[in-house]
Design a protein around this motif. Structure first.
Motif, PDB file in Angstrom:
ATOM      1  N   GLN A 113     -23.504 -16.625  24.363  1.00 28.37           N
ATOM      2  CA  GLN A 113     -24.258 -17.511  23.438  1.00 28.37           C
ATOM      3  C   GLN A 113     -23.047 -18.212  22.475  1.00 28.37           C
ATOM      4  O   GLN A 113     -23.243 -19.125  21.951  1.00 28.37           O
ATOM      5  CB  GLN A 113     -24.965 -16.776  22.158  1.00 28.37           C
ATOM      6  N   ALA A 114     -21.939 -17.378  22.295  1.00 28.34           N
ATOM      7  CA  ALA A 114     -20.927 -17.775  21.448  1.00 28.34           C
ATOM      8  C   ALA A 114     -20.086 -19.057  22.070  1.00 28.34           C
ATOM      9  O   ALA A 114     -19.732 -20.106  21.246  1.00 28.34           O
ATOM     10  CB  ALA A 114     -19.805 -16.511  21.213  1.00 28.34           C
ATOM     11  N   VAL A 115     -19.876 -19.226  23.361  1.00 25.20           N
ATOM     12  CA  VAL A 115     -19.275 -20.276  23.925  1.00 25.20           C
ATOM     13  C   VAL A 115     -19.911 -21.439  23.545  1.00 25.20           C
ATOM     14  O   VAL A 115     -19.300 -22.401  23.126  1.00 25.20           O
ATOM     15  CB  VAL A 115     -18.899 -19.901  25.323  1.00 25.20           C
ATOM     16  N   PRO A 116     -21.318 -21.620  23.970  1.00 22.38           N
ATOM     17  CA  PRO A 116     -21.893 -22.936  23.926  1.00 22.38           C
ATOM     18  C   PRO A 116     -22.232 -23.380  22.065  1.00 22.38           C
ATOM     19  O   PRO A 116     -21.976 -24.673  21.888  1.00 22.38           O
ATOM     20  CB  PRO A 116     -23.271 -22.856  24.422  1.00 22.38           C
ATOM     21  N   ALA A 117     -22.392 -22.198  21.337  1.00 20.74           N
ATOM     22  CA  ALA A 117     -22.579 -22.341  19.993  1.00 20.74           C
ATOM     23  C   ALA A 117     -21.172 -22.971  19.260  1.00 20.74           C
ATOM     24  O   ALA A 117     -21.126 -23.856  18.482  1.00 20.74           O
ATOM     25  CB  ALA A 117     -23.069 -21.171  19.325  1.00 20.74           C
ATOM     26  N   ALA A 118     -19.987 -22.457  19.933  1.00 17.84           N
ATOM     27  CA  ALA A 118     -18.732 -22.626  19.296  1.00 17.84           C
ATOM     28  C   ALA A 118     -18.474 -24.307  19.470  1.00 17.84           C
ATOM     29  O   ALA A 118     -18.004 -24.821  18.678  1.00 17.84           O
ATOM     30  CB  ALA A 118     -17.792 -21.874  19.915  1.00 17.84           C
ATOM     31  N   GLU A 119     -18.811 -24.737  20.739  1.00 16.76           N
ATOM     32  CA  GLU A 119     -18.833 -26.009  20.968  1.00 16.76           C
ATOM     33  C   GLU A 119     -19.311 -27.003  19.946  1.00 16.76           C
ATOM     34  O   GLU A 119     -18.783 -27.778  19.286  1.00 16.76           O
ATOM     35  CB  GLU A 119     -19.083 -26.603  22.382  1.00 16.76           C
ATOM     36  N   ALA A 120     -20.948 -26.502  19.624  1.00 15.23           N
ATOM     37  CA  ALA A 120     -21.548 -27.208  18.824  1.00 15.23           C
ATOM     38  C   ALA A 120     -21.021 -27.348  17.220  1.00 15.23           C
ATOM     39  O   ALA A 120     -20.789 -28.353  16.739  1.00 15.23           O
ATOM     40  CB  ALA A 120     -23.174 -26.903  18.667  1.00 15.23           C
ATOM     41  N   SER A 121     -20.582 -26.157  17.032  1.00 13.88           N
ATOM     42  CA  SER A 121     -19.899 -26.010  15.640  1.00 13.88           C
ATOM     43  C   SER A 121     -18.640 -26.786  15.333  1.00 13.88           C
ATOM     44  O   SER A 121     -18.399 -27.716  14.261  1.00 13.88           O
ATOM     45  CB  SER A 121     -19.591 -24.513  15.235  1.00 13.88           C
ATOM     46  N   ASN A 122     -17.851 -26.873  16.420  1.00  9.09           N
ATOM     47  CA  ASN A 122     -16.752 -27.574  16.273  1.00  9.09           C
ATOM     48  C   ASN A 122     -16.729 -29.104  16.420  1.00  9.09           C
ATOM     49  O   ASN A 122     -16.288 -30.139  15.756  1.00  9.09           O
ATOM     50  CB  ASN A 122     -15.872 -27.296  17.653  1.00  9.09           C
ATOM     51  N   ASP A 123     -17.896 -29.439  17.023  1.00  8.82           N
ATOM     52  CA  ASP A 123     -18.220 -30.944  17.119  1.00  8.82           C
ATOM     53  C   ASP A 123     -18.679 -31.437  15.861  1.00  8.82           C
ATOM     54  O   ASP A 123     -18.558 -32.480  15.554  1.00  8.82           O
ATOM     55  CB  ASP A 123     -19.049 -31.426  18.223  1.00  8.82           C
ATOM     56  N   LEU A 124     -19.498 -30.486  15.241  1.00 11.66           N
ATOM     57  CA  LEU A 124     -20.192 -30.953  13.891  1.00 11.66           C
ATOM     58  C   LEU A 124     -19.067 -30.646  12.863  1.00 11.66           C
ATOM     59  O   LEU A 124     -19.576 -30.732  11.820  1.00 11.66           O
ATOM     60  CB  LEU A 124     -21.540 -30.146  13.753  1.00 11.66           C
ATOM     61  N   LYS A 125     -18.040 -30.086  13.046  1.00 12.43           N
ATOM     62  CA  LYS A 125     -17.060 -29.807  12.045  1.00 12.43           C
ATOM     63  C   LYS A 125     -17.501 -28.624  10.924  1.00 12.43           C
ATOM     64  O   LYS A 125     -17.370 -28.955   9.999  1.00 12.43           O
ATOM     65  CB  LYS A 125     -16.418 -31.008  11.465  1.00 12.43           C
ATOM     66  N   ALA A 126     -18.189 -27.591  11.451  1.00 11.17           N
ATOM     67  CA  ALA A 126     -18.568 -26.691  10.449  1.00 11.17           C
ATOM     68  C   ALA A 126     -17.758 -25.295  10.945  1.00 11.17           C
ATOM     69  O   ALA A 126     -17.806 -24.817  12.080  1.00 11.17           O
ATOM     70  CB  ALA A 126     -19.964 -26.381  10.623  1.00 11.17           C
ATOM     71  N   PRO A 127     -17.255 -24.516  10.017  1.00 14.24           N
ATOM     72  CA  PRO A 127     -16.383 -23.356  10.596  1.00 14.24           C
ATOM     73  C   PRO A 127     -17.481 -22.340  11.200  1.00 14.24           C
ATOM     74  O   PRO A 127     -18.400 -22.099  10.736  1.00 14.24           O
ATOM     75  CB  PRO A 127     -15.720 -22.755   9.041  1.00 14.24           C
ATOM     76  N   MET A 128     -16.732 -21.600  12.079  1.00 11.73           N
ATOM     77  CA  MET A 128     -17.494 -20.681  12.911  1.00 11.73           C
ATOM     78  C   MET A 128     -16.925 -19.403  12.995  1.00 11.73           C
ATOM     79  O   MET A 128     -15.813 -19.445  13.379  1.00 11.73           O
ATOM     80  CB  MET A 128     -18.168 -21.103  14.216  1.00 11.73           C
ATOM     81  N   MET A 129     -17.449 -18.199  12.821  1.00  8.17           N
ATOM     82  CA  MET A 129     -16.616 -16.849  12.920  1.00  8.17           C
ATOM     83  C   MET A 129     -17.406 -16.137  14.073  1.00  8.17           C
ATOM     84  O   MET A 129     -18.684 -15.862  13.805  1.00  8.17           O
ATOM     85  CB  MET A 129     -16.688 -15.853  11.800  1.00  8.17           C
ATOM     86  N   ALA A 130     -16.976 -16.081  15.249  1.00 12.77           N
ATOM     87  CA  ALA A 130     -17.463 -14.979  16.247  1.00 12.77           C
ATOM     88  C   ALA A 130     -17.002 -13.739  16.296  1.00 12.77           C
ATOM     89  O   ALA A 130     -15.818 -13.589  16.627  1.00 12.77           O
ATOM     90  CB  ALA A 130     -17.315 -15.717  17.539  1.00 12.77           C
ATOM     91  N   PRO A 131     -17.642 -12.704  15.503  1.00 13.19           N
ATOM     92  CA  PRO A 131     -17.079 -11.272  15.507  1.00 13.19           C
ATOM     93  C   PRO A 131     -16.748 -10.616  16.711  1.00 13.19           C
ATOM     94  O   PRO A 131     -15.998  -9.843  16.792  1.00 13.19           O
ATOM     95  CB  PRO A 131     -18.223 -10.650  14.493  1.00 13.19           C
ATOM     96  N   TRP A 132     -17.755 -10.881  17.693  1.00  7.59           N
ATOM     97  CA  TRP A 132     -17.627  -9.708  18.690  1.00  7.59           C
ATOM     98  C   TRP A 132     -17.458 -10.390  20.268  1.00  7.59           C
ATOM     99  O   TRP A 132     -17.598  -9.941  21.235  1.00  7.59           O
ATOM    100  CB  TRP A 132     -19.064  -9.295  18.852  1.00  7.59           C
ATOM    101  N   SER A 133     -17.296 -12.003  20.061  1.00 10.68           N
ATOM    102  CA  SER A 133     -17.193 -12.561  21.363  1.00 10.68           C
ATOM    103  C   SER A 133     -15.882 -12.343  22.009  1.00 10.68           C
ATOM    104  O   SER A 133     -14.763 -12.974  21.259  1.00 10.68           O
ATOM    105  CB  SER A 133     -17.686 -14.154  21.226  1.00 10.68           C
ATOM    106  N   THR A 134     -15.488 -11.771  22.907  1.00 15.41           N
ATOM    107  CA  THR A 134     -14.293 -11.621  23.564  1.00 15.41           C
ATOM    108  C   THR A 134     -13.863 -12.658  24.525  1.00 15.41           C
ATOM    109  O   THR A 134     -12.635 -12.395  25.062  1.00 15.41           O
ATOM    110  CB  THR A 134     -14.131 -10.279  24.226  1.00 15.41           C
ATOM    111  N   ASN A 135     -14.826 -13.714  25.008  1.00 16.97           N
ATOM    112  CA  ASN A 135     -14.155 -14.577  25.948  1.00 16.97           C
ATOM    113  C   ASN A 135     -13.335 -15.576  25.624  1.00 16.97           C
ATOM    114  O   ASN A 135     -13.694 -16.256  24.298  1.00 16.97           O
ATOM    115  CB  ASN A 135     -15.653 -15.146  26.671  1.00 16.97           C
ATOM    116  N   PRO A 136     -12.265 -15.958  26.122  1.00 13.20           N
ATOM    117  CA  PRO A 136     -11.331 -16.695  25.438  1.00 13.20           C
ATOM    118  C   PRO A 136     -11.762 -18.157  25.307  1.00 13.20           C
ATOM    119  O   PRO A 136     -11.286 -18.684  24.286  1.00 13.20           O
ATOM    120  CB  PRO A 136      -9.986 -16.967  26.684  1.00 13.20           C
ATOM    121  N   ASN A 137     -12.687 -18.726  26.091  1.00 15.52           N
ATOM    122  CA  ASN A 137     -13.320 -19.813  25.978  1.00 15.52           C
ATOM    123  C   ASN A 137     -13.988 -20.151  24.555  1.00 15.52           C
ATOM    124  O   ASN A 137     -13.957 -21.226  24.369  1.00 15.52           O
ATOM    125  CB  ASN A 137     -14.555 -20.401  27.003  1.00 15.52           C
TER     126      ASN A 137
END
Lengths: 307, 388
Positions: free
Chosen positions: B108-132
């Motif tokens: 879930q974190a990989v796609p959500a991170a893309e959306a957050s970055n595009d919308l320029k909102a800071p996101m903290m993924a506490p448990w996601s270990t995938n480099p992407n």
């Protein structure tokens, strides 16, 4: 190599047993009412949950009858689960299908209703019990036997045995008993049968009792083999068992039985020799091929008698 | 008369609305409350509620000389990638949160991170270990180590502890986290023992319950150890089926084992196995112990790694908020200021260990991993610490 093959044949027999047991339920209801009971997979799920509650109750987790041995719990739980699941199935028939049948609506609406009932069962479970997984208690200790490099457990043998016994019992009921004859008569002509003095509704209820009890039977053994229960466990396996029943020739009990095992075999063998992503692709391509050669399925007979 | 009442009410509402908005700082939580791993969502929410109470009881946090209370908005991502994406968009565009904590798992974190970055909102993924998750995404931060560190750690541990020369892996090919980690493990193990030393690399697909064909191949492959980077709901099925197919060798796991109700589902079958994770609750000291005690008192269970990491992740984001010059009320400006403030944090002392963030590159902390042994009481006991 040979050992792997033998081991996988055993694995496939176990996996196919579940498809077969569920497919038998689809086949019964379809055979009598020409209704594809899409809620059947979810009745199977309800069966597994009922088994869970019956077993924790009998095992004395809530302070009732403590210290009951596991084998006794199992012998008691199997009929109890089947009865309670049958009650759910019959309730569904009373609440959802019978009013529609009385109004004489097109079969399509009943099928859509069945789909909806399945969703109600899934989400009702989700709402009542929450999304957390339930762990099915261990009823009988698992013994692992080794023969010539092939490994079998007592549970595996039991599951395969139950599927075969279930099939034989059903075959007997439908072909040798009076009520079985009535079921076949209804499937032949639903409107002429009441004129002969046969209580059609009773026979239909009996069909649902039988089909749901088999879903409950599959549920309890599934939960013993794969002891993690979740509300959506019946959806996919129900769909696949339905397809297995169609390939076997829906309406034919031997067909449903064979179709379930066929699907189990193909799935396990594909996973054993290909990446798992190919499983459904190859499995259902094979089934499609079978259907395009024999549109009525392996055991099906073109529109004459069902069951 | 009636109209004047309405006008008065309207005026009060207009006057009240900006005051309310300025007094609280809203953070969103994009977590799995239903779906495959609901216990992960529950742990995250428990830790967040505990943090919120602690902060608001103390009078809130100070930004630019002004006190603010915190408000948390929870959005269920159903453990699905597409729902995580829409949850992130909803939190950012409709709920107007300053930043988002979560999603937890990489799927879930990989796609959500893309959306957050595009919308320029800071996101903290506490448990996601995938480099992407954080790769080329300046707005996305991480609270844990990477699979590129976890995989080699597991491979090294298997080699030293079990004297393993051949290894097998069973993983879910349809999920980002197990897939990435399985590949990292394979690369690391083959680096130590030479190509072909991972003798079975078997896959399944999410929601599968029967693994007998894969485990038959694994049992026949002669592997000394089986690596299973799966979640708590799949591990019991895999472990039990492995045993019933006669596989008696050690099985080891990854940080996904520690979350949720693994022991409740697995029982005695999982005892004696090891897994790599972020922290060990048994035998913790100092701040970590305080957190564990308070959490245990509130919710009647030991916090898992997800709870601890959510606590750290949310705290780190709030540290960023405190470091902001002021809250202007202009969302785009504030979010950028928060991102810059969080990027300015070079070292953070969390309850899961110290995190130091590199000066350049993706915002991935450098922190140690812990190897945990499931002891005879079913507790996750500290076994070994491995630092980069």
């Amino acid at each position: 190599m040979l050992q792997s093959l033998l081991q996988n044949i055993l694995n496939a027999l176990q996996w196919g047993s579940f498809y077969s047991l569920i497919a038998l339920g689809y086949c019964l209801v379809y055979g009598v009412l020409l209704l594809i009971n899409f809620a059947h997979g979810d009745i199977f799920m309800v069966g597994a949950y009922i088994a869970f509650f019956v077993c924790t109750f009998l095992l004395g987790k809530f302070g009732l009858i403590p210290g009951l041995p596991g084998w006794l719990v199992m012998t008691l739980a199997v009929p109890l689960t089947m009865i309670l699941t049958a009650v759910v199935g019959v309730t569904l028939e009373r609440v959802a299908y019978r009013p529609l049948r009385r109004k004489g609506v097109n079969r399509l609406y009943v099928v859509i209703t069945a789909l909806m009932c399945g969703l109600i069962l899934e989400n009702g479970n989700l709402a009542l019990l929450g999304a957390s997984r339930k762990s099915f208690p261990t009823l009988i200790p698992t013994h692992v036997y080794h023969f010539f490099g092939v490994t079998v457990t007592n549970l595996k043998l039991m599951v395969i045995g139950v599927a075969i016994l279930g099939f034989l019992l059903l075959q007997f009921i439908v072909s040798r008993t009076k009520i079985g004859m009535a079921m076949r008569a209804i499937s032949y002509d639903r409107f002429a049968v009441p004129l002969m003095g046969i209580p059609a509704d009773t026979v239909i209820v009996f069909t649902f009792v039988l089909g749901s009890a088999f879903a409950g039977l599959a549920g309890i053994f599934f939960a013993m083999t794969y002891p993690v229960l979740d509300p959506y466990m019946g959806a996919l396996i129900g769909w696949k068992a339905f397809i297995a029943a169609v390939v076997g020739g829906i309406g034919s009990i031997a067909g449903a039985f064979a179709g379930g095992f066929l699907l189990g075999f193909v799935e396990i063998m594909v996973v054993a020799f290909f990446p798992s992503t190919f499983r459904d692709l190859i499995a259902f391509s094979i089934l499609l091929l079978i259907l395009s050669i024999r549109p009525t399925g392996l055991f099906g007979v073109a529109k004459s008698t069902k069951i | 008369m009636k109209r004047s009442w309405l006008i008065a009410l309207f005026l009060v509402l207009v006057a009240a609305a900006p005051v309310r908005a300025a007094d609280t700082i809203k953070l969103g939580f994009n977590i799995p409350m239903t779906g495959d791993i609901p216990d992960v969502g529950e742990s995250s929410k428990n830790a967040a509620e505990m943090l919120k109470k602690k902060i608001n009881d103390a009078g809130g946090i100070t930004v630019g000389g002004k006190k603010y209370l915190v408000e948390f908005v929870y959005e269920d991502n159903e453990s699905k990638a597409e729902s995580a994406l829409s949850a992130a968009r909803k939190l950012i565009t409709q709920d107007d949160v300053l930043g988002i904590v979560g999603p937890q798992s990489s799927k879930q974190a990989v796609p959500a991170a893309e959306a957050s970055n595009d919308l320029k909102a800071p996101m903290m993924a506490p448990w996601s270990t995938n480099p992407n998750t954080t790769k080329d995404r300046p707005y996305v931060f991480r609270g844990c180590f990477l699979d590129t560190f976890q995989g080699p750690t597991a491979a090294k541990f298997a080699t030293e502890e079990f004297k393993a020369k051949k290894a097998a892996v069973l993983y879910d090919i349809a999920s980002d986290y197990p897939k990435g980690l399985a590949e990292d493990f394979k690369t690391a193990f083959e680096k130590i023992h030479g190509p072909g030393s991972v003798v079975a690399f078997e896959t399944f697909t999410t929601k599968d319950v029967d693994f007998s064909a894969q485990l038959t191949n694994i049992a026949k492959s002669g592997a000394d150890v089986l690596f299973v980077p799966q979640y708590y709901n799949e591990v019991p099925l895999i472990v039990k089926q492995a045993k019933s197919l006669g596989f008696e060798k050690p099985i080891m796991g990854s940080d996904s084992w520690g979350s949720g109700d693994l022991m409740g589902l697995c029982g005695d079958d999982c005892k004696g196995y090891y897994f790599v994770t972020h922290y060990a609750a048994a035998g913790a000291k100092g701040k970590t112990k305080e957190f564990i005690d308070e959490y245990t008192k509130l919710y009647n269970k030991t916090p898992d790694d997800v709870a601890a990491l959510t606590w750290d992740g949310a705290n780190l984001m709030l540290d960023g908020v405190k470091a902001m010059p002021a809250i202007t009320g202009d969302m785009a400006k504030d979010r950028e200021a928060l991102m810059k403030a969080m990027a300015g944090i070079k070292k953070f002392e969390g309850i899961t260990g110290d995190m130091s963030y590199p000066a350049t590159g993706p915002h991935d902390p450098i922190k140690c991993a812990v190897v945990v042994k499931i002891d005879d009481n079913g507790k996750f006991a500290f076994y070994k610490s491995v630092c980069p």
